[in-house]
Write a protein that holds these residues in place. Structure first.
Motif, PDB file in Angstrom:
ATOM      1  N   ASP A  66       0.046  10.405   0.217  1.00 36.86           N
ATOM      2  CA  ASP A  66       1.546  10.351  -0.531  1.00 36.86           C
ATOM      3  C   ASP A  66       2.306   8.934  -0.219  1.00 36.86           C
ATOM      4  O   ASP A  66       3.634   9.207  -0.037  1.00 36.86           O
ATOM      5  CB  ASP A  66       2.550  11.369  -0.808  1.00 36.86           C
ATOM      6  CG  ASP A  66       1.538  12.634  -1.458  1.00 36.86           C
ATOM      7  OD1 ASP A  66       0.880  12.315  -2.331  1.00 36.86           O
ATOM      8  OD2 ASP A  66       1.778  13.742  -0.815  1.00 36.86           O
ATOM      9  N   LEU A  67       1.634   7.750  -0.100  1.00 37.45           N
ATOM     10  CA  LEU A  67       2.364   6.843   0.432  1.00 37.45           C
ATOM     11  C   LEU A  67       2.646   5.680  -0.357  1.00 37.45           C
ATOM     12  O   LEU A  67       3.265   4.390  -0.230  1.00 37.45           O
ATOM     13  CB  LEU A  67       1.511   6.167   1.431  1.00 37.45           C
ATOM     14  CG  LEU A  67       1.150   7.015   2.867  1.00 37.45           C
ATOM     15  CD1 LEU A  67       0.145   5.943   3.703  1.00 37.45           C
ATOM     16  CD2 LEU A  67       2.228   7.215   3.496  1.00 37.45           C
ATOM     17  N   GLY A  68       2.645   6.058  -1.799  1.00 34.76           N
ATOM     18  CA  GLY A  68       3.062   4.941  -2.732  1.00 34.76           C
ATOM     19  C   GLY A  68       1.947   4.864  -3.990  1.00 34.76           C
ATOM     20  O   GLY A  68       1.103   5.866  -4.026  1.00 34.76           O
ATOM     21  N   SER A  69       1.793   3.638  -4.686  1.00 32.87           N
ATOM     22  CA  SER A  69       0.907   3.536  -5.570  1.00 32.87           C
ATOM     23  C   SER A  69      -0.368   3.049  -5.004  1.00 32.87           C
ATOM     24  O   SER A  69      -0.526   2.068  -4.378  1.00 32.87           O
ATOM     25  CB  SER A  69       1.427   2.274  -6.541  1.00 32.87           C
ATOM     26  OG  SER A  69       0.516   1.902  -7.446  1.00 32.87           O
ATOM     27  N   LEU A  70      -1.386   3.858  -5.510  1.00 38.29           N
ATOM     28  CA  LEU A  70      -2.755   3.611  -5.130  1.00 38.29           C
ATOM     29  C   LEU A  70      -3.314   2.505  -5.810  1.00 38.29           C
ATOM     30  O   LEU A  70      -3.867   1.558  -5.094  1.00 38.29           O
ATOM     31  CB  LEU A  70      -3.752   4.777  -5.458  1.00 38.29           C
ATOM     32  CG  LEU A  70      -5.088   4.923  -4.808  1.00 38.29           C
ATOM     33  CD1 LEU A  70      -4.843   5.135  -3.154  1.00 38.29           C
ATOM     34  CD2 LEU A  70      -5.875   5.626  -5.222  1.00 38.29           C
ATOM     35  N   THR A  71      -3.091   2.109  -7.018  1.00 40.27           N
ATOM     36  CA  THR A  71      -3.445   1.212  -7.940  1.00 40.27           C
ATOM     37  C   THR A  71      -2.903   0.116  -7.434  1.00 40.27           C
ATOM     38  O   THR A  71      -3.591  -1.226  -7.006  1.00 40.27           O
ATOM     39  CB  THR A  71      -2.761   1.260  -9.398  1.00 40.27           C
ATOM     40  OG1 THR A  71      -3.273   2.499  -9.903  1.00 40.27           O
ATOM     41  CG2 THR A  71      -3.575   0.188 -10.181  1.00 40.27           C
ATOM     42  N   ASP A  72      -1.510  -0.154  -6.727  1.00 38.46           N
ATOM     43  CA  ASP A  72      -1.021  -1.295  -6.225  1.00 38.46           C
ATOM     44  C   ASP A  72      -1.906  -1.787  -4.978  1.00 38.46           C
ATOM     45  O   ASP A  72      -2.228  -2.760  -4.587  1.00 38.46           O
ATOM     46  CB  ASP A  72       0.466  -1.110  -5.808  1.00 38.46           C
ATOM     47  CG  ASP A  72       1.347  -1.079  -7.036  1.00 38.46           C
ATOM     48  OD1 ASP A  72       0.774  -1.317  -8.110  1.00 38.46           O
ATOM     49  OD2 ASP A  72       2.574  -0.905  -6.708  1.00 38.46           O
ATOM     50  N   ALA A  73      -2.083  -0.777  -4.246  1.00 37.79           N
ATOM     51  CA  ALA A  73      -3.067  -0.858  -2.942  1.00 37.79           C
ATOM     52  C   ALA A  73      -4.419  -1.596  -3.151  1.00 37.79           C
ATOM     53  O   ALA A  73      -4.483  -2.452  -2.816  1.00 37.79           O
ATOM     54  CB  ALA A  73      -2.954   0.190  -2.024  1.00 37.79           C
ATOM     55  N   TYR A  74      -5.087  -0.790  -4.090  1.00 45.49           N
ATOM     56  CA  TYR A  74      -6.363  -1.537  -4.441  1.00 45.49           C
ATOM     57  C   TYR A  74      -6.330  -2.993  -5.463  1.00 45.49           C
ATOM     58  O   TYR A  74      -7.161  -3.742  -4.988  1.00 45.49           O
ATOM     59  CB  TYR A  74      -7.129  -0.565  -5.366  1.00 45.49           C
ATOM     60  CG  TYR A  74      -7.638   0.738  -4.820  1.00 45.49           C
ATOM     61  CD1 TYR A  74      -6.918   1.310  -3.472  1.00 45.49           C
ATOM     62  CD2 TYR A  74      -8.569   1.752  -5.105  1.00 45.49           C
ATOM     63  CE1 TYR A  74      -7.433   2.696  -3.063  1.00 45.49           C
ATOM     64  CE2 TYR A  74      -9.009   2.926  -4.726  1.00 45.49           C
ATOM     65  CZ  TYR A  74      -8.313   3.096  -3.422  1.00 45.49           C
ATOM     66  OH  TYR A  74      -8.873   4.448  -2.840  1.00 45.49           O
ATOM     67  N   THR A  75      -5.052  -3.093  -6.059  1.00 40.74           N
ATOM     68  CA  THR A  75      -5.092  -4.365  -6.662  1.00 40.74           C
ATOM     69  C   THR A  75      -4.927  -5.396  -5.683  1.00 40.74           C
ATOM     70  O   THR A  75      -5.411  -6.591  -5.775  1.00 40.74           O
ATOM     71  CB  THR A  75      -3.895  -4.245  -7.430  1.00 40.74           C
ATOM     72  OG1 THR A  75      -4.265  -3.429  -8.820  1.00 40.74           O
ATOM     73  CG2 THR A  75      -3.627  -5.399  -8.429  1.00 40.74           C
ATOM     74  N   GLU A  76      -4.107  -5.077  -4.482  1.00 38.86           N
ATOM     75  CA  GLU A  76      -3.912  -6.223  -3.547  1.00 38.86           C
ATOM     76  C   GLU A  76      -5.227  -6.381  -2.985  1.00 38.86           C
ATOM     77  O   GLU A  76      -5.432  -7.630  -2.509  1.00 38.86           O
ATOM     78  CB  GLU A  76      -2.921  -5.593  -2.734  1.00 38.86           C
ATOM     79  CG  GLU A  76      -2.420  -6.237  -1.375  1.00 38.86           C
ATOM     80  CD  GLU A  76      -1.853  -7.573  -1.814  1.00 38.86           C
ATOM     81  OE1 GLU A  76      -1.269  -7.826  -3.097  1.00 38.86           O
ATOM     82  OE2 GLU A  76      -1.886  -8.638  -1.055  1.00 38.86           O
ATOM     83  N   VAL A  77      -6.101  -5.365  -2.519  1.00 38.63           N
ATOM     84  CA  VAL A  77      -7.253  -5.697  -1.873  1.00 38.63           C
ATOM     85  C   VAL A  77      -8.352  -6.741  -2.762  1.00 38.63           C
ATOM     86  O   VAL A  77      -8.503  -7.810  -2.462  1.00 38.63           O
ATOM     87  CB  VAL A  77      -8.167  -4.648  -1.663  1.00 38.63           C
ATOM     88  CG1 VAL A  77      -9.732  -4.945  -1.166  1.00 38.63           C
ATOM     89  CG2 VAL A  77      -7.119  -3.590  -0.650  1.00 38.63           C
ATOM     90  N   ALA A  78      -7.978  -6.363  -4.004  1.00 42.17           N
ATOM     91  CA  ALA A  78      -8.884  -7.110  -5.251  1.00 42.17           C
ATOM     92  C   ALA A  78      -8.243  -8.647  -5.413  1.00 42.17           C
ATOM     93  O   ALA A  78      -9.180  -9.621  -5.231  1.00 42.17           O
ATOM     94  CB  ALA A  78      -9.057  -6.635  -6.433  1.00 42.17           C
TER      95      ALA A  78
END
Ligand code: TMP
Length: 253
Positions: free
Chosen positions: A221-233
């Motif tokens: 529960d550290l925040g938005s998973l989409t934001d994290a994966y989007t950053e990698v992409a």
């Protein structure tokens, strides 16, 4: 339109019969699960990101001569892969301590390991994918000695490749899991990297800030998973241009 034949539905992907014999369509769902599916949610756009990221990693591996099951991406949520017999092992490579090895051996998360450590878990959800040794693998016939030599070599090559690719965009590859498939070419069989390689199956930390850019964001529960994966992409230059509405694949060239 004729309905496709569903072969298997997993936690994050569904497999359909492919257009030609020996092929399979992998559909990436938005479902996220953790702790053997005790925790679950639907994260809009996750499937699209994992499809594109897995394509990127598998294609890169292919380019350096590491065999994979990947054939081509079909659309935003689907890719065509070679059908293979999955060896019932999760092959984990760790460069830094985190997750279960930190718990098991009492090593602080983030500690660099003296060398990459390869672990094997027996793929069985009912048992919670227990850690096993090569002794178990040989005794129960899950893989031969030759397979194990090939698996180790594949795992370390994937580690070198992924570590380098991630380092180039300021991300530390802490650990990852791969699955290995057996494919048959006439009388011959060979092993290939199968399933997926994505932030669902890796630990990725920003080198500067330590920010987690992987599924631990969901697990912990550290925040938005989409934001994290989007950053990698975004860093890897593979952002989808027009992420579609969930469940509605869009054709791309
Ligand atoms: P662990 O520290 O929980 O054993 O996880 C090691 C790596 O394997 C980490 O990158 C996450 C990945 N992993 C999966 O891909 N699937 C799983 O079911 C689990 C438990 C871990």
């Amino acid at each position: 339109m004729a309905r496709r034949k569903k072969i298997y539905e997993g936690k994050a992907k569904t497999l359909f019969e492919g257009p030609e014999p020996g092929t399979i369509v992998q559909y990436f769902k938005d479902d996220a699960t953790a702790f053997n599916a005790e925790k679950r949610d639907v994260i809009e756009g996750k499937g699209v990101l994992n499809n594109i990221l897995s394509e990127f990693f598998m294609q890169g591996l292919g380019q350096i001569g590491v065999p994979t099951h990947f054939l081509k991406r079909l659309n935003m949520r689907e890719q065509l892969v070679r059908s293979c017999e999955i060896i019932p092992l999760e092959v984990i490579v760790r460069n830094y301590a985190a997750g279960s090895i930190s718990k098991r051996l009492g090593i602080d998360e983030g500690t660099q390991l003296p060398r990459p450590i390869v672990e094997y878990c027996y793929k069985d959800d009912a048992l919670g994918d227990p850690l096993v040794t090569e002794e178990h693998i040989a005794a129960f016939g899950w893989a031969s000695q030759q397979d194990m030599d090939d698996i180790l070599s594949l795992a370390l090559r994937v580690n070198d490749f992924l570590s380098g690719v991630m380092l180039a965009v300021g991300i530390r590859l802490v650990d990852f899991k791969i699955e290995i498939g057996r494919v048959y070419d006439g009388d011959f069989q060979r092993l290939v990297v199968a399933d997926e390689i994505s932030p669902d199956s890796c630990r990725l930390w920003d080198i500067e800030t330590g920010r987690k850019l992987d599924k631990d964001v969901f697990r912990r529960d550290l925040g938005s998973l989409t934001d994290a994966y989007t950053e990698v992409a975004r860093r890897l230059g593979v952002m989808p241009n027009n992420p579609p509405a969930p469940g509605k694949p869009t054709l791309v060239n």
